[in-house]
Design a protein around this motif. Structure first.
Motif, PDB file in Angstrom:
ATOM      1  N   GLU A 151       0.827  -1.210   0.000  1.00  0.00           N
ATOM      2  CA  GLU A 151       0.000   0.000   0.000  1.00  0.00           C
ATOM      3  C   GLU A 151       0.858   1.256   0.000  1.00  0.00           C
ATOM      4  OE1 GLU A 151      -3.004   2.422   2.941  1.00  0.00           O
ATOM      5  OE2 GLU A 151      -3.180   0.233   2.912  1.00  0.00           O
ATOM      6  N   SER A 152       1.895   1.290   0.841  1.00  0.00           N
ATOM      7  CA  SER A 152       2.761   2.472   0.866  1.00  0.00           C
ATOM      8  C   SER A 152       3.508   2.616  -0.459  1.00  0.00           C
ATOM      9  CB  SER A 152       3.745   2.386   2.029  1.00  0.00           C
ATOM     10  OG  SER A 152       4.595   1.260   1.894  1.00  0.00           O
ATOM     11  N   ALA A 153       3.865   1.485  -1.073  1.00  0.00           N
ATOM     12  CA  ALA A 153       4.509   1.545  -2.389  1.00  0.00           C
ATOM     13  C   ALA A 153       3.575   2.187  -3.407  1.00  0.00           C
ATOM     14  CB  ALA A 153       4.910   0.137  -2.840  1.00  0.00           C
ATOM     15  N   TYR A 154       2.316   1.798  -3.373  1.00  0.00           N
ATOM     16  CA  TYR A 154       1.364   2.347  -4.334  1.00  0.00           C
ATOM     17  C   TYR A 154       1.144   3.842  -4.110  1.00  0.00           C
ATOM     18  CZ  TYR A 154      -2.771   2.819  -7.267  1.00  0.00           C
ATOM     19  OH  TYR A 154      -3.669   3.217  -8.224  1.00  0.00           O
ATOM     20  N   ARG A 155       1.059   4.243  -2.849  1.00  0.00           N
ATOM     21  CA  ARG A 155       0.901   5.679  -2.572  1.00  0.00           C
ATOM     22  C   ARG A 155       2.072   6.462  -3.154  1.00  0.00           C
ATOM     23  NH1 ARG A 155      -3.194   6.767   0.766  1.00  0.00           N
ATOM     24  NH2 ARG A 155      -4.099   5.002   1.905  1.00  0.00           N
ATOM     25  N   ARG A 156       3.256   5.923  -3.022  1.00  0.00           N
ATOM     26  CA  ARG A 156       4.432   6.589  -3.570  1.00  0.00           C
ATOM     27  C   ARG A 156       4.366   6.636  -5.096  1.00  0.00           C
ATOM     28  NH1 ARG A 156       7.715   8.921  -5.656  1.00  0.00           N
ATOM     29  NH2 ARG A 156       9.968   9.031  -5.381  1.00  0.00           N
ATOM     30  N   LEU A 157       3.924   5.540  -5.717  1.00  0.00           N
ATOM     31  CA  LEU A 157       3.847   5.492  -7.166  1.00  0.00           C
ATOM     32  C   LEU A 157       2.823   6.479  -7.715  1.00  0.00           C
ATOM     33  CD1 LEU A 157       4.075   1.643  -7.821  1.00  0.00           C
ATOM     34  CD2 LEU A 157       5.695   3.377  -8.611  1.00  0.00           C
ATOM     35  N   VAL A 158       1.692   6.628  -7.028  1.00  0.00           N
ATOM     36  CA  VAL A 158       0.649   7.542  -7.497  1.00  0.00           C
ATOM     37  C   VAL A 158       1.198   8.964  -7.583  1.00  0.00           C
ATOM     38  CG1 VAL A 158      -1.552   8.621  -6.887  1.00  0.00           C
ATOM     39  CG2 VAL A 158      -1.301   6.134  -6.758  1.00  0.00           C
ATOM     40  N   GLU A 159       1.872   9.422  -6.534  1.00  0.00           N
ATOM     41  CA  GLU A 159       2.427  10.779  -6.561  1.00  0.00           C
ATOM     42  C   GLU A 159       3.573  10.880  -7.561  1.00  0.00           C
ATOM     43  OE1 GLU A 159       3.289  12.980  -3.140  1.00  0.00           O
ATOM     44  OE2 GLU A 159       1.319  12.688  -2.203  1.00  0.00           O
ATOM     45  N   SER A 160       4.337   9.800  -7.704  1.00  0.00           N
ATOM     46  CA  SER A 160       5.448   9.802  -8.652  1.00  0.00           C
ATOM     47  C   SER A 160       4.938  10.003 -10.076  1.00  0.00           C
ATOM     48  CB  SER A 160       6.215   8.482  -8.540  1.00  0.00           C
ATOM     49  OG  SER A 160       7.174   8.368  -9.575  1.00  0.00           O
ATOM     50  N   TYR A 161       3.902   9.275 -10.447  1.00  0.00           N
ATOM     51  CA  TYR A 161       3.366   9.399 -11.798  1.00  0.00           C
ATOM     52  C   TYR A 161       2.584  10.696 -11.987  1.00  0.00           C
ATOM     53  CZ  TYR A 161       4.662   4.601 -13.016  1.00  0.00           C
ATOM     54  OH  TYR A 161       5.352   3.455 -13.302  1.00  0.00           O
ATOM     55  N   ALA A 162       1.882  11.155 -10.959  1.00  0.00           N
ATOM     56  CA  ALA A 162       1.094  12.388 -11.081  1.00  0.00           C
ATOM     57  C   ALA A 162       1.983  13.619 -11.145  1.00  0.00           C
ATOM     58  CB  ALA A 162       0.123  12.504  -9.913  1.00  0.00           C
ATOM     59  N   THR A 163       3.115  13.583 -10.457  1.00  0.00           N
ATOM     60  CA  THR A 163       4.073  14.689 -10.275  1.00  0.00           C
ATOM     61  C   THR A 163       3.487  15.843  -9.480  1.00  0.00           C
ATOM     62  OG1 THR A 163       3.673  15.877 -12.375  1.00  0.00           O
ATOM     63  CG2 THR A 163       5.271  14.062 -12.411  1.00  0.00           C
ATOM     64  N   TYR A 164       2.473  15.555  -8.686  1.00  0.00           N
ATOM     65  CA  TYR A 164       1.980  16.506  -7.694  1.00  0.00           C
ATOM     66  C   TYR A 164       1.313  15.703  -6.589  1.00  0.00           C
ATOM     67  CZ  TYR A 164      -2.605  15.973 -10.013  1.00  0.00           C
ATOM     68  OH  TYR A 164      -3.769  15.474 -10.560  1.00  0.00           O
ATOM     69  N   ALA A 165       1.044  16.354  -5.465  1.00  0.00           N
ATOM     70  CA  ALA A 165       0.523  15.646  -4.298  1.00  0.00           C
ATOM     71  C   ALA A 165      -0.943  15.268  -4.499  1.00  0.00           C
ATOM     72  CB  ALA A 165       0.679  16.513  -3.047  1.00  0.00           C
ATOM     73  N   ILE A 166      -1.207  13.977  -4.463  1.00  0.00           N
ATOM     74  CA  ILE A 166      -2.575  13.470  -4.543  1.00  0.00           C
ATOM     75  C   ILE A 166      -2.561  12.043  -4.005  1.00  0.00           C
ATOM     76  CG2 ILE A 166      -2.333  12.607  -6.917  1.00  0.00           C
ATOM     77  CD1 ILE A 166      -5.291  13.492  -7.359  1.00  0.00           C
TER      78      ILE A 166
END
Length: 558
Positions: free
Chosen positions: A237-252
């Protein structure tokens, strides 16, 4: 670049890219010295460099920089953060998943197969690259073993595709390691090359791939897990949270992405229902889909008909595009069918940036399976890929020689939310540009948008909320016009191959429209959409935190 510390950091980062990512060395006409093996040691070296870059940039006061240097600083900080997490993120992806392993085939076709050594040193380099193929296979096996030990077993549902991918690369290796004509090579070196290739292929490469296949069809199958998605794994889960922000390039957060997706899909459901009513159809979406599937207008008889449809829509855009854009790329653009060997592994196609050899930006489309491939979304697809989509971004950025290579060459490929988000935003401009005046094209545009929007729901459902493949497939099938086979492929892509990556398309679209509306509201009568597009495209691909900061400075005049 005027700031010396920033310039040195950019040069160091670019040197690392050239040394570790062969596709960039090729484009820079440099010899490729080694192929990536995907090892933890490579990830550790990248992480150390990322931390070094961040530390070096920490002392720079952004307020003292020129706008261009400020953009470079933002990109390098983002890059340093991504690289700095490389050792941690190494664990999160399976090396033999189709998209993850795709680069190996491109190295084989683009580097090894056309390589024609001209002297003894080049023979040595070729043989070293051949050995790297075996290193990749050994490294993939080692990584899968270590992942399983951590509780990250291969998903059972993806195992067949993983095996097929590895078998394809094993077969490919026997073709890649066949040097072409060797007119400049002496007899002794020619013999050393031929003997060396055969020895490496039979003694290292094929045995390494066989050991990998043996692992996948044996121990990996015994440790395989029933579910899919990152949330099922320790730390997933923490990996996915990191990936979401990494791909978005902003905080979400993934939760915000999921809710946004539900809202977007519901809105598009309403717009599609309205379009059906305007077309005089009083049935439901399922009935309308059957009508569209049976209508020969939406199925091309041959690849020529596909190209004709794309050119028809481009002809609508071309006379009016100057109302939305001040600067156009110098390079021409065109459409061309994919090479036959690539069509089986690609759902649609891709945009090919102009090169000195082929100075035309081309959308390489999939011309196979036309009996099951609907052309309903031809208009938004070609606007996304060419005008005013990828061609207006990527060709123009390639033509801007003032940009440091880390921005001009790396950023467009690294920042998917910007690049694909721009493509989606550009396709949506078709509504105001008059491309979708025909109700069929308008409906196709909504279908296209909803396909991308549903990813926000399904990707997060699979990787955060523990959705099963069946639940994800049912949602995707209900919200797209994809075939059952494509639905299965998409679900596995989101959950076992590239979790989070597909979010960037719609998240980038949302951010670009959000920033445009914010600027229009703030500037009122002074707002000109051409100025907005110039601001967004002129600097090239950037993290959306930097794009947003640029828009805010434009609004406030600072």
């Amino acid at each position: 670049m005027t700031h010396p510390v920033l310039a040195r950091a950019a040069d160091e980062a670019w040197a690392h890219v050239l040394a570790t990512q062969p596709e960039f060395a090729l484009r820079d006409s440099r010899p490729v010295e080694q192929l990536p093996r995907g090892s933890i040691e490579e990830a550790q070296r990248e992480a150390a460099l990322g931390r070094s870059v961040r530390a070096r940039l920490a002392g720079i006061d952004a307020t003292t920089l020129s706008p261009d240097d400020r953009n470079t600083l933002a990109l390098l900080n983002h890059l340093g953060t991504e690289w700095g997490a490389a050792e941690e993120s190494w664990w999160w992806q399976f090396p033999v998943a189709p998209y993850q392993a795709y680069a190996l085939a491109s190295y084989g076709r683009q580097i090894l197969q056309p390589f024609s050594p001209a002297d003894a040193a080049e023979v040595d380099r070729y043989l070293s690259l051949a050995t790297d193929l075996a290193g990749w296979a050994r490294g993939a096996r080692e990584k899968l073993v270590r992942q399983a030990e951590r509780g990250w077993g291969v998903p059972q549902a993806a195992l067949e595709g993983f095996v097929t991918t590895v078998r394809g690369h094993r077969a490919g290796a026997t073709q890649w390691l066949r040097p072409g004509e060797l007119p400049e090579l002496g007899q002794a070196d020619r013999g050393r090359l031929t003997d060396g290739v055969e020895k490496i292929l039979s003694g290292e490469v094929l045995p390494a791939f066989d050991a990998l296949l043996e692992y996948l069809t044996g121990p990996a199958e015994r440790t395989a897990v029933d579910g899919v998605g990152l949330a099922q794994y320790p730390g997933g889960e923490s990996a996915y949270r990191r990936l979401v922000e990494s791909y978005a390039t902003y905080a979400i957060s993934p939760e915000q992405v999921h809710e946004l997706g539900l809202e977007q899909v519901a809105l598009l459901d309403e717009q599609m229902a309205q379009a059906r009513a305007e077309a005089g159809f009083d049935g439901g979406e399922g009935q309308y889909r059957k009508v569209l599937e049976a209508d020969p207008r939406f199925h091309a008889a041959d690849p020529g008909a596909v190209e004709a449809a794309y050119r028809k829509h481009l002809a609508v855009v071309e006379p009016v595009v100057g109302r939305w854009f001040r600067t156009l790329p110098r390079a021409a653009y065109d459409v061309q069918r994919l090479d036959a060997e690539l069509e089986a592994g690609m759902s649609f196609g891709y945009y090919e940036t102009p090169t000195p050899q082929v100075p035309v930006g081309r959308y390489r489309y999939n011309g196979s399976g036309l009996d099951t491939r609907s052309q309903l979304n031809a208009a938004p697809l070609i606007l996304h890929e060419l005008v005013p989509g990828h061609h207006f971004h990527l060709a123009r950025q390639a033509e801007d020689t003032s940009l440091h290579p880390i921005r001009g060459r790396l950023a467009p490929l690294m920042l998917g939310a910007y690049t694909e988000g721009w493509g989606e935003y550009a396709a949506s401009l078709g509504f105001e540009m008059g491309v979708y005046n025909d109700p069929w094209d308008r409906y196709g545009a909504y279908v296209h948008q909803r396909f991308v929007a549903q990813r926000l729901v399904v990707d997060t459902g699979l990787n955060l909320y523990g959705w099963s493949r069946e639940k994800a497939g049912e949602f995707l099938a209900a919200k797209t016009m994809e075939s059952p086979q494509q639905v299965r492929t998409e679900v596995l892509r989101y959950s076992t191959d590239m979790p989070g990556q597909a979010l960037g398309y719609r998240l980038g679209w949302c951010k670009l429209w959000q920033l445009r509306e914010r600027a229009a509201d703030a500037l009122g009568a002074d707002f000109d959409v051409r100025d907005y597009h110039e601001l967004v495209l002129g600097a090239g691909a950037l993290p959306f935190t930097a794009v947003e900061a640029n828009v805010e400075r434009w609004i406030t005049g600072h």
